[in-house]
Design a protein around this motif. Sequence first.
Motif, PDB file in Angstrom:
ATOM      1  N   GLN A   1       3.878   6.178  -5.219  1.00  0.00           N
ATOM      2  CA  GLN A   1       3.560   5.464  -7.539  1.00  0.00           C
ATOM      3  C   GLN A   1       2.641   6.763  -7.770  1.00  0.00           C
ATOM      4  N   ILE A   2       1.149   6.724  -6.610  1.00  0.00           N
ATOM      5  CA  ILE A   2       1.027   8.260  -6.879  1.00  0.00           C
ATOM      6  C   ILE A   2       0.824   9.576  -6.344  1.00  0.00           C
ATOM      7  N   GLU A   3       1.575   9.637  -5.653  1.00  0.00           N
ATOM      8  CA  GLU A   3       2.004  10.713  -5.295  1.00  0.00           C
ATOM      9  C   GLU A   3       3.069  11.086  -6.799  1.00  0.00           C
ATOM     10  N   LEU A   4       3.908  10.498  -7.104  1.00  0.00           N
ATOM     11  CA  LEU A   4       4.878  10.712  -8.087  1.00  0.00           C
ATOM     12  C   LEU A   4       4.027  11.271  -9.310  1.00  0.00           C
ATOM     13  N   PHE A   5       2.584  10.373  -9.699  1.00  0.00           N
ATOM     14  CA  PHE A   5       2.215  10.336 -10.826  1.00  0.00           C
ATOM     15  C   PHE A   5       1.262  12.186 -10.736  1.00  0.00           C
ATOM     16  N   PHE A   6       1.509  12.468  -9.299  1.00  0.00           N
ATOM     17  CA  PHE A   6       0.343  13.885  -9.302  1.00  0.00           C
ATOM     18  C   PHE A   6       1.442  14.881  -9.228  1.00  0.00           C
ATOM     19  N   LYS A   7       2.929  14.745  -8.488  1.00  0.00           N
ATOM     20  CA  LYS A   7       4.194  15.184  -8.279  1.00  0.00           C
ATOM     21  C   LYS A   7       4.729  15.714 -10.170  1.00  0.00           C
ATOM     22  N   HIS A   8       3.937  14.888 -11.386  1.00  0.00           N
ATOM     23  CA  HIS A   8       4.272  15.184 -12.710  1.00  0.00           C
ATOM     24  C   HIS A   8       3.394  15.645 -13.614  1.00  0.00           C
TER      25      HIS A   8
ATOM     26  N   MET B   1       0.868  -1.431  -0.333  1.00  0.00           N
ATOM     27  CA  MET B   1       0.143  -0.368  -0.383  1.00  0.00           C
ATOM     28  C   MET B   1       0.558   1.312  -0.170  1.00  0.00           C
ATOM     29  N   TYR B   2       1.829   0.729   0.976  1.00  0.00           N
ATOM     30  CA  TYR B   2       2.962   2.584   0.692  1.00  0.00           C
ATOM     31  C   TYR B   2       3.549   2.681  -0.383  1.00  0.00           C
ATOM     32  N   GLN B   3       3.847   1.194  -1.033  1.00  0.00           N
ATOM     33  CA  GLN B   3       4.286   1.556  -2.640  1.00  0.00           C
ATOM     34  C   GLN B   3       3.695   2.343  -3.352  1.00  0.00           C
ATOM     35  N   SER B   4       2.371   2.263  -3.430  1.00  0.00           N
ATOM     36  CA  SER B   4       1.404   2.666  -4.504  1.00  0.00           C
ATOM     37  C   SER B   4       1.488   4.062  -3.691  1.00  0.00           C
ATOM     38  N   ARG B   5       0.806   4.129  -2.528  1.00  0.00           N
ATOM     39  CA  ARG B   5       1.226   5.300  -2.468  1.00  0.00           C
ATOM     40  C   ARG B   5       1.971   6.285  -3.165  1.00  0.00           C
TER      41      ARG B   5
END
Length: 99
Positions: free
Chosen positions: A22-29, A16-20
Amino acid sequence: MAEITYLDLIKPIGKMYQSRCQIELFFKHIKQHFTIKTYYSQSEQCVENQVILAMIVYSLTLLMKLELRLKSSLFTILRQIRALQYEPFAYFKESFAPG
């Protein structure tokens, strides 16, 4: 009965932490590369449409860069497109001509 080990409890939390992350990196991008200056409405549907349109613009610009083998950054290409949006198509073709 099967024993539940500490590792069995930790693995799902790690995923779950790893998915979180990835989601944060996506929104940062998205925030760094998509140019959404203002949202024209506060409704969820409108914001979703604007994000989708920004993704389409980004994808088409990237495709244009790859197909024409342009050396400029995506930001520079988008700036050129915006500058030429009201000019005749001949100027656009000339600006992005190979070579």
